[in-house]
Write an enzyme that holds these catalytic residues in place. Structure first.
Site, PDB file in Angstrom:
ATOM      1  N   HIS A 152       0.819  -1.205   0.000  1.00  0.00           N
ATOM      2  CA  HIS A 152       0.000   0.000   0.000  1.00  0.00           C
ATOM      3  C   HIS A 152       0.858   1.262   0.000  1.00  0.00           C
ATOM      4  O   HIS A 152       2.038   1.204   0.294  1.00  0.00           O
ATOM      5  CB  HIS A 152      -0.979   0.027   1.190  1.00  0.00           C
ATOM      6  N   GLU A 198      -3.821   3.769   1.621  1.00  0.00           N
ATOM      7  CA  GLU A 198      -4.138   3.963   3.036  1.00  0.00           C
ATOM      8  C   GLU A 198      -4.312   5.452   3.302  1.00  0.00           C
ATOM      9  O   GLU A 198      -3.405   6.247   3.055  1.00  0.00           O
ATOM     10  CB  GLU A 198      -3.010   3.418   3.901  1.00  0.00           C
ATOM     11  N   HIS A 243       3.427  11.249  -6.878  1.00  0.00           N
ATOM     12  CA  HIS A 243       2.032  11.012  -7.225  1.00  0.00           C
ATOM     13  C   HIS A 243       1.768   9.510  -7.322  1.00  0.00           C
ATOM     14  O   HIS A 243       2.691   8.709  -7.398  1.00  0.00           O
ATOM     15  CB  HIS A 243       1.664  11.704  -8.542  1.00  0.00           C
ATOM     16  N   GLU A 252      -2.220  10.694 -11.140  1.00  0.00           N
ATOM     17  CA  GLU A 252      -2.092  10.614 -12.596  1.00  0.00           C
ATOM     18  C   GLU A 252      -3.137   9.653 -13.150  1.00  0.00           C
ATOM     19  O   GLU A 252      -3.370   8.586 -12.592  1.00  0.00           O
ATOM     20  CB  GLU A 252      -0.689  10.113 -12.949  1.00  0.00           C
TER      21      GLU A 252
END
Length: 122
Positions: free
Chosen positions: A7, A56, A75, A117
């Site tokens: 994550h 998360e 990003h 993105e």
């Protein structure tokens, strides 16, 4: 020895606003949540339903000021199977913050200013 990405984490000021944004903008759903007894923070894990990687979101009870994202040079990227429809959806939401038509991609900004993105499926 092997490693697997599990994550990414970002901190958010308004958890409900962020949950609504990620569901509406990217279709992410809550997978699990952790909240300690003292209620000082909440962790919410979001998934896309097709990969095991999760986002998360961390909410801190005592945090009131916006997070300093520095130059925001990082990003997360999301691939979509219908780029044109996604673009129109994000345009209506008013969350497109940067376009690179030459590369065929664009970025949206979440309620805390994190850039995401969006790229077409290859």
């Amino acid at each position: 020895m092997k490693f697997k990405m599990v994550h990414n984490n970002i901190n958010v000021l308004d958890l409900e606003k962020s949950l609504k944004f990620y569901k509406e903008a990217l279709g992410l759903e809550e997978v699990r949540r952790y909240e300690p007894e003292d209620k000082s923070f909440i962790l919410v894990y979001l998934g896309d339903g097709s990969s095991t990687h999760q986002l998360e979101l961390t909410w801190l009870r005592d945090r009131k000021e916006p997070y300093n994202l520095g130059e925001n040079e990082f990003h997360l990227a999301f691939e979509t199977d219908d780029f044109e429809k996604a673009y129109e959806h994000h345009k209506k939401m008013g969350c497109i913050c940067f376009e690179n038509k030459e590369m065929g991609i664009y970025f949206i900004s979440d309620p805390d200013g994190y850039w995401l993105e969006v790229l077409p499926k290859k």
